[in-house]
Design a protein around this motif. Structure first.
Motif, short mmCIF file in Angstrom:
data_model
loop_
_atom_site.label_atom_id
_atom_site.label_comp_id
_atom_site.label_asym_id
_atom_site.label_seq_id
_atom_site.Cartn_x
_atom_site.Cartn_y
_atom_site.Cartn_z
N MET A 1 0.82 -1.21 0.00
CA MET A 1 0.00 0.00 0.00
C MET A 1 0.86 1.26 0.00
O MET A 1 0.43 2.31 -0.36
N TYR A 2 2.07 1.14 0.52
CA TYR A 2 2.89 2.33 0.65
C TYR A 2 3.86 2.37 -0.49
O TYR A 2 4.79 1.59 -0.58
N ASN A 3 3.65 3.28 -1.42
CA ASN A 3 4.43 3.28 -2.64
C ASN A 3 5.36 4.47 -2.70
O ASN A 3 4.95 5.61 -2.55
N ARG A 4 6.58 4.18 -2.96
CA ARG A 4 7.54 5.24 -3.27
C ARG A 4 7.23 5.72 -4.67
O ARG A 4 6.99 4.91 -5.58
N VAL A 5 7.25 7.02 -4.86
CA VAL A 5 6.96 7.53 -6.20
C VAL A 5 8.25 7.55 -6.98
O VAL A 5 8.95 8.54 -7.05
N ALA A 6 8.56 6.39 -7.52
CA ALA A 6 9.85 6.22 -8.16
C ALA A 6 10.04 7.16 -9.32
O ALA A 6 11.10 7.73 -9.51
N ASP A 7 8.97 7.38 -10.09
CA ASP A 7 9.14 8.20 -11.28
C ASP A 7 9.50 9.64 -10.93
O ASP A 7 10.42 10.22 -11.48
N SER A 8 8.79 10.21 -9.94
CA SER A 8 9.02 11.61 -9.63
C SER A 8 10.36 11.82 -8.94
O SER A 8 10.96 12.87 -9.05
N SER A 9 10.85 10.83 -8.21
CA SER A 9 12.08 11.04 -7.47
C SER A 9 13.31 10.68 -8.29
O SER A 9 14.41 10.97 -7.89
N THR A 10 13.10 10.02 -9.39
CA THR A 10 14.26 9.63 -10.19
C THR A 10 14.40 10.45 -11.46
O THR A 10 15.46 10.51 -12.04
N VAL A 11 13.30 11.10 -11.85
CA VAL A 11 13.41 11.94 -13.04
C VAL A 11 14.27 13.15 -12.70
O VAL A 11 14.09 13.78 -11.68
N PHE A 128 12.23 0.42 12.16
CA PHE A 128 11.54 1.13 13.22
C PHE A 128 11.39 2.61 12.86
O PHE A 128 12.34 3.19 12.33
N PRO A 129 10.30 3.28 13.13
CA PRO A 129 9.14 2.78 13.87
C PRO A 129 8.04 2.16 13.00
O PRO A 129 7.15 1.51 13.49
N PHE A 130 8.11 2.41 11.68
CA PHE A 130 6.95 2.03 10.86
C PHE A 130 6.81 0.52 10.66
O PHE A 130 5.76 0.05 10.23
N ILE A 131 7.83 -0.22 11.01
CA ILE A 131 7.70 -1.68 10.93
C ILE A 131 6.63 -2.16 11.91
O ILE A 131 6.03 -3.22 11.74
N LEU A 132 6.35 -1.34 12.92
CA LEU A 132 5.32 -1.69 13.90
C LEU A 132 3.92 -1.72 13.28
O LEU A 132 2.99 -2.25 13.88
N GLN A 133 3.80 -1.14 12.10
CA GLN A 133 2.49 -1.18 11.42
C GLN A 133 2.04 -2.62 11.16
O GLN A 133 0.87 -2.90 10.97
N ASN A 134 3.02 -3.53 11.19
CA ASN A 134 2.69 -4.94 10.92
C ASN A 134 1.85 -5.59 12.01
O ASN A 134 1.40 -6.73 11.86
N VAL A 135 1.65 -4.88 13.13
CA VAL A 135 0.80 -5.47 14.19
C VAL A 135 -0.68 -5.33 13.82
O VAL A 135 -1.54 -5.72 14.62
N HIS A 136 -0.94 -4.80 12.65
CA HIS A 136 -2.35 -4.56 12.28
C HIS A 136 -3.22 -5.80 12.47
O HIS A 136 -4.34 -5.71 12.96
N ARG A 137 -2.73 -6.97 12.10
CA ARG A 137 -3.53 -8.20 12.18
C ARG A 137 -3.94 -8.49 13.63
O ARG A 137 -5.01 -9.02 13.87
N TYR A 138 -3.07 -8.10 14.59
CA TYR A 138 -3.40 -8.36 16.00
C TYR A 138 -4.49 -7.39 16.47
O TYR A 138 -5.34 -7.75 17.28
#
Ligand code: FES
Length: 256
Positions: A1-11, A128-138
């Motif tokens: 769901m979390y997408n790096r905008v590769a096109d805008s940051s590499t152009v 860290f810290p966004f890896i904690l988003q993986n607790v969503h299922r719990y």
């Protein structure tokens, strides 16, 4: 769901914050989220700390359900603070909300194909810290328990002084719990749980029923953003209605 905008940051030449080749009003996409979600956060926080007007016989505010230690025998603060971490964590780690607040609040990136500030090492949700988003299922499991209490509260809302009845509040609570349940059933984690992780339904135990369940959840999941919005608005309005009835500002109208 979390997408790096590769096109805008590499152009070349588009690495400055806000750089984009888009010509539409991309910045306007975030405004509804900032206004509505921000208002919800402020209102829910205020109500959680208010510790009053959460019960209007036979209605219990969803922000206070399940009602734990309302007479403060061992918990000196608002009972809502004991339980709101579950539903709150569920929404904050929800895949849809993540996408929305990464854009609207963190501006990382501010929109699709619009550059965030360059020069930083992208790690997304892998550290860290966004890896904690993986607790969503719990949080999904916790919210499933909370939903059982909300359904119980809705059944109780059909009883007025020991007799069956229906008030406007009953219907509001019923609609609210249906919307909250639908939002949970449309969850990406549930879809993964019932069948999303399988490569072959016919090769696994209970394959056909799991396939049916997966198709049902997938149908709801396609509109997850809609369920996220409507259930958030509904839970706030349900609490507001019960608060106003409890405070004597309005009267609940009995239909039956
Ligand atoms: S992904 Fe949104 S509630 Fe699970």
């Amino acid at each position: 769901m979390y997408n790096r905008v590769a096109d805008s940051s590499t152009v070349k030449g588009l690495t400055r914050f806000g750089s984009t080749q888009r010509h539409d009003a991309w910045w306007a996409e975030n405004l509804p989220f900032i206004i509505v979600f921000g208002s919800f956060l402020v209102y829910a926080t205020w109500r959680a700390f208010e510790n009053n007007f959460f019960w209007a016989d036979p209605y219990l505010s969803p922000f206070y359900s399940p009602l734990i230690d309302p007479h403060h025998h061992w918990w000196p603060f608002s009972p809502a603070l004991l339980i709101l971490g579950g539903p709150g964590g569920f929404r904050l780690t929800c895949y849809y909300y993540r996408k929305a607040y990464y854009r609207a609040a963190f501006m990382d990136p501010p929109a699709c194909a619009v550059s965030e500030s360059g020069g930083r090492k992208y790690r997304g949700e892998t550290s860290f810290p966004f890896i904690l988003q993986n607790v969503h299922r719990y949080f999904f499991y916790i919210v499933t328990v909370v939903l059982c209490f909300l359904w119980y509260d809705t059944v109780v809302a059909f009883r007025f002084h020991g007799r069956f009845g229906i008030g406007v509040g009953t219907l509001i609570m019923l609609v609210n719990v249906i919307l909250l349940t639908t939002y949970s059933l449309s969850c990406h984690s549930l879809r993964h749980l019932v069948g999303g992780k399988l490569d072959c339904f016919s090769c696994t135990a209970l394959g056909p029923p799991r396939h049916t369940a997966w198709r049902g959840v997938t149908k709801l999941n396609e509109h997850h953003m809609f369920w996220a919005w409507i259930s958030m608005i509904s839970v706030a309005l349900t609490d507001l209605y019960i608060r106003l009835v409890s405070a004597g500002v309005i009267r609940d109208f009995r239909l039956l």
